[in-house]
Design an enzyme around this catalytic site. Structure first.
Site, mmCIF file in Angstrom:
data_model
loop_
_atom_site.group_PDB
_atom_site.id
_atom_site.type_symbol
_atom_site.label_atom_id
_atom_site.label_comp_id
_atom_site.label_asym_id
_atom_site.label_seq_id
_atom_site.Cartn_x
_atom_site.Cartn_y
_atom_site.Cartn_z
ATOM 1 N N ASP A 34 25.912 4.181 -4.961
ATOM 2 C CA ASP A 34 26.966 4.342 -5.968
ATOM 3 C C ASP A 34 26.748 3.400 -7.145
ATOM 4 O O ASP A 34 27.137 2.232 -7.102
ATOM 5 C CB ASP A 34 28.331 4.049 -5.329
ATOM 6 C CG ASP A 34 28.819 5.201 -4.467
ATOM 7 O OD1 ASP A 34 28.831 6.345 -4.959
ATOM 8 O OD2 ASP A 34 29.206 4.950 -3.302
ATOM 9 N N ASP A 179 32.826 13.529 -1.734
ATOM 10 C CA ASP A 179 32.691 12.075 -1.747
ATOM 11 C C ASP A 179 34.048 11.425 -1.962
ATOM 12 O O ASP A 179 34.682 11.621 -2.996
ATOM 13 C CB ASP A 179 31.721 11.694 -2.878
ATOM 14 C CG ASP A 179 31.454 10.200 -2.961
ATOM 15 O OD1 ASP A 179 31.932 9.446 -2.102
ATOM 16 O OD2 ASP A 179 30.751 9.799 -3.920
#
Ligand code: DX5
Ligand code: ZN
Length: 219
Positions: A34, A179
């Site tokens: 991320d 997600d």
């Protein structure tokens, strides 16, 4: 097929090697990186993710799934191309024109890396339709990007359902990734909505036994 992409966002630096080895042994299907620039989202993980991704690359051949939450998409594509990930996903909201989107798609593909486009909870799923034939994955955010450990927003699963119906109707071969807030309960709903790749951070990394956590998500 259900695949699990483990987000390493909330891994503590002191334990990183132990955690990455543990995830390798537990057979996560992907490592989810991320990348946050402090502009597209408030948090900045640029340095940390650079370090984590390089460490993972050294110890594992498990595919890397890069999720760019950044404004300067080109700059970070360039940085992550060097790492040879399996896939690079950028946010539709970070782009200003269709030409720009197409430019990034082509650029990532020229480097033999799969392409994903992500949409935030507030973005209409229809906005990605025109790009679907040219990309490999659509990442539907099930929380507002920026932080791990949030609760899945139920309305986002309606978007997954709509997308799944659209790709089936149009015979488009593409993965649907979700997600944010994925756990043993929500994964079932996301799967029924049509997703096939599931990012999970907290639901895996906070557990003692990563293998058990991954198996439990998969079943
Ligand atoms: C949020 C990130 C996610 C997040 C997932 O912006 O893109 O990958 O870290 O973490 P959990 O599974 O804890 O919601
Ligand atoms: Zn992510």
């Amino acid at each position: 097929m259900v695949e699990i992409s483990t987000s390493v966002l909330n891994v503590e630096k002191e334990n990183m090697m132990k955690v990455f080895y543990g995830l390798e042994v537990a057979h996560t299907d992907y490592f989810h990186i991320d990348v946050m620039d402090g502009k597209f989202v408030p948090k900045n993980t640029v340095e940390m993710m650079r370090e984590y991704a390089n460490a993972i690359k050294q110890i594992s051949n498990i595919p890397i799934d890069v999720h760019l939450m950044v404004e300067d998409v080109k700059k970070f594509i360039d940085e992550y191309i060097a790492l040879k990930p399996n896939i690079i996903t950028f946010h539709l909201e970070a782009t200003k024109s269709k030409e720009e989107v197409k430019k990034y798609i082509d650029y990532i593909k020229e480097n033999n890396i799969k392409v994903g486009i992500s949409v935030k909870p507030g973005t209409k799923i229809e906005d990605v339709y025109e790009y679907l034939p040219y990309i490999h994955m659509c990442l539907v955010m099930t929380v507002e990007p920026g932080l791990g450990g949030q609760k899945l927003i139920p309305e986002t699963l309606e978007k997954v359902k709509k997308l799944k119906e659209y790709i089936e109707k149009n015979n488009i071969d593409i993965d649907i990734e979700v997600d944010g807030g994925i756990n043993d309960e929500t994964i079932e709903k996301a799967k029924n909505a049509g997703a096939n790749i599931f990012v999970a951070g907290t639901a895996i990394v906070s557990k003692e036994d990563y293998g058990k956590a991954i198996d439990s998500l998969k079943n």
